[in-house]
Enzyme design. Structure first.
Site, PDB file in Angstrom:
ATOM      1  N   ASP A  33       0.828  -1.205   0.000  1.00  0.00           N
ATOM      2  CA  ASP A  33       0.000   0.000   0.000  1.00  0.00           C
ATOM      3  C   ASP A  33       0.871   1.266   0.000  1.00  0.00           C
ATOM      4  O   ASP A  33       1.719   1.437   0.869  1.00  0.00           O
ATOM      5  CB  ASP A  33      -0.889  -0.041   1.258  1.00  0.00           C
ATOM      6  CG  ASP A  33      -2.142   0.805   1.139  1.00  0.00           C
ATOM      7  OD1 ASP A  33      -2.032   1.964   0.711  1.00  0.00           O
ATOM      8  OD2 ASP A  33      -3.220   0.308   1.523  1.00  0.00           O
ATOM      9  N   THR A  72      -7.016   3.872  -1.805  1.00  0.00           N
ATOM     10  CA  THR A  72      -6.750   2.458  -1.530  1.00  0.00           C
ATOM     11  C   THR A  72      -7.786   1.507  -2.132  1.00  0.00           C
ATOM     12  O   THR A  72      -7.440   0.490  -2.726  1.00  0.00           O
ATOM     13  CB  THR A  72      -6.682   2.252  -0.005  1.00  0.00           C
ATOM     14  OG1 THR A  72      -5.556   2.988   0.465  1.00  0.00           O
ATOM     15  CG2 THR A  72      -6.526   0.790   0.355  1.00  0.00           C
ATOM     16  N   LYS A 154      -5.590  -4.118   5.872  1.00  0.00           N
ATOM     17  CA  LYS A 154      -6.837  -3.340   5.788  1.00  0.00           C
ATOM     18  C   LYS A 154      -7.937  -4.222   5.232  1.00  0.00           C
ATOM     19  O   LYS A 154      -7.689  -4.979   4.277  1.00  0.00           O
ATOM     20  CB  LYS A 154      -6.680  -2.150   4.844  1.00  0.00           C
ATOM     21  CG  LYS A 154      -5.701  -1.092   5.301  1.00  0.00           C
ATOM     22  CD  LYS A 154      -5.652   0.035   4.276  1.00  0.00           C
ATOM     23  CE  LYS A 154      -4.613   1.068   4.676  1.00  0.00           C
ATOM     24  NZ  LYS A 154      -4.451   2.103   3.649  1.00  0.00           N
ATOM     25  N   ASP A 155      -9.141  -4.079   5.722  1.00  0.00           N
ATOM     26  CA  ASP A 155     -10.256  -4.882   5.219  1.00  0.00           C
ATOM     27  C   ASP A 155     -10.481  -4.644   3.728  1.00  0.00           C
ATOM     28  O   ASP A 155     -10.680  -5.574   2.948  1.00  0.00           O
ATOM     29  CB  ASP A 155     -11.547  -4.651   6.041  1.00  0.00           C
ATOM     30  CG  ASP A 155     -11.971  -3.190   6.152  1.00  0.00           C
ATOM     31  OD1 ASP A 155     -11.530  -2.353   5.345  1.00  0.00           O
ATOM     32  OD2 ASP A 155     -12.764  -2.879   7.068  1.00  0.00           O
ATOM     33  N   ARG A 156     -10.451  -3.373   3.297  1.00  0.00           N
ATOM     34  CA  ARG A 156     -10.775  -3.091   1.895  1.00  0.00           C
ATOM     35  C   ARG A 156      -9.755  -3.691   0.930  1.00  0.00           C
ATOM     36  O   ARG A 156     -10.104  -4.047  -0.196  1.00  0.00           O
ATOM     37  CB  ARG A 156     -10.946  -1.593   1.652  1.00  0.00           C
ATOM     38  CG  ARG A 156      -9.799  -0.686   2.051  1.00  0.00           C
ATOM     39  CD  ARG A 156     -10.227   0.773   1.877  1.00  0.00           C
ATOM     40  NE  ARG A 156      -9.224   1.749   2.279  1.00  0.00           N
ATOM     41  CZ  ARG A 156      -9.049   2.197   3.525  1.00  0.00           C
ATOM     42  NH1 ARG A 156      -9.788   1.724   4.504  1.00  0.00           N
ATOM     43  NH2 ARG A 156      -8.133   3.113   3.799  1.00  0.00           N
ATOM     44  N   ASP A 282       1.710   2.405   3.810  1.00  0.00           N
ATOM     45  CA  ASP A 282       0.712   3.472   3.705  1.00  0.00           C
ATOM     46  C   ASP A 282       0.543   4.203   5.037  1.00  0.00           C
ATOM     47  O   ASP A 282       0.549   5.433   5.088  1.00  0.00           O
ATOM     48  CB  ASP A 282      -0.625   2.893   3.254  1.00  0.00           C
ATOM     49  CG  ASP A 282      -1.666   3.984   3.008  1.00  0.00           C
ATOM     50  OD1 ASP A 282      -1.473   4.774   2.066  1.00  0.00           O
ATOM     51  OD2 ASP A 282      -2.649   4.056   3.762  1.00  0.00           O
ATOM     52  N   ASP A 327      -1.421  -0.063  -4.693  1.00  0.00           N
ATOM     53  CA  ASP A 327      -2.746   0.482  -4.978  1.00  0.00           C
ATOM     54  C   ASP A 327      -2.692   1.945  -5.411  1.00  0.00           C
ATOM     55  O   ASP A 327      -3.646   2.458  -5.990  1.00  0.00           O
ATOM     56  CB  ASP A 327      -3.657   0.329  -3.753  1.00  0.00           C
ATOM     57  CG  ASP A 327      -3.063   0.942  -2.502  1.00  0.00           C
ATOM     58  OD1 ASP A 327      -1.821   1.123  -2.428  1.00  0.00           O
ATOM     59  OD2 ASP A 327      -3.829   1.244  -1.567  1.00  0.00           O
ATOM     60  N   HIS A 328      -1.605   2.627  -5.134  1.00  0.00           N
ATOM     61  CA  HIS A 328      -1.414   4.041  -5.502  1.00  0.00           C
ATOM     62  C   HIS A 328      -0.030   4.448  -5.041  1.00  0.00           C
ATOM     63  O   HIS A 328       0.608   3.718  -4.281  1.00  0.00           O
ATOM     64  CB  HIS A 328      -2.471   4.954  -4.842  1.00  0.00           C
ATOM     65  CG  HIS A 328      -2.598   4.731  -3.372  1.00  0.00           C
ATOM     66  ND1 HIS A 328      -1.658   5.166  -2.472  1.00  0.00           N
ATOM     67  CD2 HIS A 328      -3.538   4.079  -2.639  1.00  0.00           C
ATOM     68  CE1 HIS A 328      -2.023   4.813  -1.248  1.00  0.00           C
ATOM     69  NE2 HIS A 328      -3.145   4.130  -1.312  1.00  0.00           N
ATOM     70  N   HIS A 471      -2.130  10.876  -0.582  1.00  0.00           N
ATOM     71  CA  HIS A 471      -2.202  10.541  -2.006  1.00  0.00           C
ATOM     72  C   HIS A 471      -3.646  10.810  -2.405  1.00  0.00           C
ATOM     73  O   HIS A 471      -4.404  11.352  -1.617  1.00  0.00           O
ATOM     74  CB  HIS A 471      -1.832   9.066  -2.198  1.00  0.00           C
ATOM     75  CG  HIS A 471      -2.580   8.153  -1.283  1.00  0.00           C
ATOM     76  ND1 HIS A 471      -3.835   7.685  -1.554  1.00  0.00           N
ATOM     77  CD2 HIS A 471      -2.280   7.687  -0.046  1.00  0.00           C
ATOM     78  CE1 HIS A 471      -4.258   6.938  -0.551  1.00  0.00           C
ATOM     79  NE2 HIS A 471      -3.345   6.930   0.390  1.00  0.00           N
TER      80      HIS A 471
END
Ligand code: ZN
Length: 537
Positions: A33, A72, A154-156, A282, A327-328, A471
């Site tokens: 992340d 994310t 992270k859940d997502r 992240d 993711d970014h 971000h």
């Protein structure tokens, strides 16, 4: 063309020998992340562990999360679906649904608000909003023996890479790993939670500074927060600080390895999928920026944790293909940018928030406030549903004019603007701002206006503990990420031209022998064979 040449120059038998490598037994898909392409480039020569191994495989240093909403949830939604947020539905981490029946009009990307009592803050974790299947789901549908395990900080991240049907899905909830399993949950989860609870209770001593990280140790003050020289000393019992230390990824990756071992992933006749979401980079990027001792220590610890995971799979003699991306990207804290040759970095003018700008437009047009809504200072902006017809058109015109007159705003796009924007026909670095916005715009879910800030304008109005850098912009420091593949016996090479993260799923799918239907995805298979043969079948 490659195939045509093969047919001319090789006997069919020889061509087969070159192209038909058996499918690997395990796909290891790793997302780090906020690992920007810039951060990867900065540390690449210094890695000695898992990142080094990935760097020796097939390296696309110029991968793109091509959309403008570089957050994310959208980022993770592209990696294993092959589909951009505009089509997969994950337009942001959270969005506004002014038509929602519940009081809370904010919707979290990985919740199922149909569940009674779910709110955007206390929610039922779900892949409900993801409108397309993941690679793992497609593989399971084709062969029910396929197991998919997702473990993330992270859940997502776990949900968006795992999808709607995952054998084991675990994420750090803030105090423990929580989640779900088809059948019996792994014993490894109970063990990981006991070990992590003990570690949190014990506290952490400051990490020793390696020579490399000592070079990066330089004090700065962002708002009220001292950054730049941190070494992750943590008080006994401080669970909140745990996720802002390298220990989060160490625990996540160890758990992924433990479950893989316990579930014997990669040891059956089928190909299994192990998904790892390493969130620590992240949290540490947000908390301390990305140029101090903190990020240096984090990346060295993560390098080592990934090496351990790979060593375990090697020891079990599993033929796996590993993929690592992000993711970014991310920007540094403005204060450090200003001190280091980037004097233009500034914080957002609070007058630009949907609330404030909405008040100004409401006053101008004689409409009641609140008029504009949003979960963030920029990005998706929603207009009050009570305002309809010509009045609504006037709000759109006046809000656009006010945004565009502001020196910090790069672009504003209405639904009509996005609809009139042609699909891109150039590589992602050449897309217009409207095309970037279009890639994460889903009609009916996205804002009535998409507001994009100029480069190096941070949406953080006042830096505070845990949040000094971020971000989410439409610019390449947030869009560019590394895309790396490794498999034993795969000859490494580097392709500097840009690719997209939506290319990852079709590339992996071809290797495991489940080519994805071209019409259902936005990406293309990237050939990982350095020679005349191809991995894109
Ligand atoms: Zn992220």
């Amino acid at each position: 063309m490659v195939r045509f040449l093969l047919a001319l120059t090789l006997t069919p038998g020889a061509a087969l020998a070159q192209t038909a490598q058996p499918a690997p037994k395990l796909v290891v898909a790793i997302s780090v992340d906020q690992l920007s392409a810039d951060l990867f480039a900065q540390y690449r020569a210094h890695f000695t562990g898992g990142f080094k191994r990935m760097s020796e495989g097939v390296v696309f240093p110029n991968g793109y999360q091509s959309h403008s909403a570089t957050e994310t949830c959208p980022g993770h939604s592209t990696i294993l679906t092959g589909v951009r947020p505009a089509r997969n539905g994950i337009i942001a981490n959270s969005w506004i649904d002014l038509g929602a029946a519940r009081t809370d009009k904010t919707v979290y990307c990985a919740e199922d608000e149909r569940v009674a009592g779910s709110t955007s803050k206390a929610y039922m974790v779900s892949a409900y909003h993801l409108k397309v299947p993941t690679l793992g789901e497609r593989m399971k549908a084709a062969d029910p023996r396929v197991r998919v395990v997702a473990v993330a900080g992270k859940d997502r991240s776990a949900v968006m890479m795992g999808g709607h049907r995952v054998d084991q899905l675990w994420y750090w909830s803030g105090k423990s790993f929580e989640g779900s399993a088809i059948g019996t949950p792994a014993r490894a989860v109970t063990r990981a939670n006991a070990e992590t609870a003990a570690r949190i209770a014990r506290g952490d001593k400051p990490l020793p500074l390696s020579p490399l990280c000592a070079l990066r140790s330089q004090p700065m003050v962002a708002g009220t927060v001292a950054i730049g020289t941190g070494r992750f000393e943590r008080a006994a019992g401080d669970a909140r600080a745990f996720r802002y230390t390298p220990a989060l990824d160490e625990a996540t990756i160890a758990l992924a390895g433990d479950i893989a071992e316990e579930a014997r992933l990669g040891r059956g006749p089928q190909t299994d999928v192990l998904i790892v979401g390493a969130a620590g980079t992240d949290y540490i990027g947000h908390g301390f920026g990305n140029s101090g001792s903190e990020m240096c220590l984090q990346l060295q610890a993560l390098d080592s944790a990934l090496a351990t995971l790979f060593a375990r799979l090697d020891k079990a003699k599993i033929d796996y293909v590993a993929m690592l991306t992000s993711d970014h990207g991310g920007a540094d804290a403005s204060v450090r940018d200003n001190d280091r040759g980037l004097p233009g970095a500034e914080t957002i003018d609070p007058a630009l928030t949907p609330t404030k700008l909405g008040e100004a437009v409401a006053a101008e047009l004689g409409l009641p406030a609140p008029l504009l809504y949003g979960t963030d200072p920029a990005g998706d902006v929603y207009i009050d549903r009570a305002v309809t017809g010509p009045a609504r058109d006037k709000v759109i015109a006046r809000a656009k004019a006010r945004y565009l007159a502001h020196p910090q705003v790069a672009g504003v796009f209405s639904a009509a603007d996005i609809a009139a924007t042609p699909a891109p026909d150039l590589p992602p670095e050449n897309w217009t701002l409207a095309q970037r916005a279009r890639a994460s715009y889903a009609p009916g879910r996205s804002g009535d206006l998409i507001v994009l800030l100029k480069p190096y304008v941070t949406p953080i109005a006042a830096p505070g503990p845990g949040y000094v850098a971020t971000h989410g912009s439409a610019w390449d420091y947030d869009r560019r990420v590394p895309v790396l593949f490794w498999r034993r016996g795969l000859r490494g090479f580097e392709q500097p031209a840009s690719v997209e993260t939506v290319d990852i799923a079709p590339t992996l799918a071809a290797i495991v022998g489940f080519p994805l239907p071209a019409g259902e995805i936005d990406g293309v298979c990237r050939d990982l064979d350095a020679g005349a043969a191809t991995t894109c079948r």
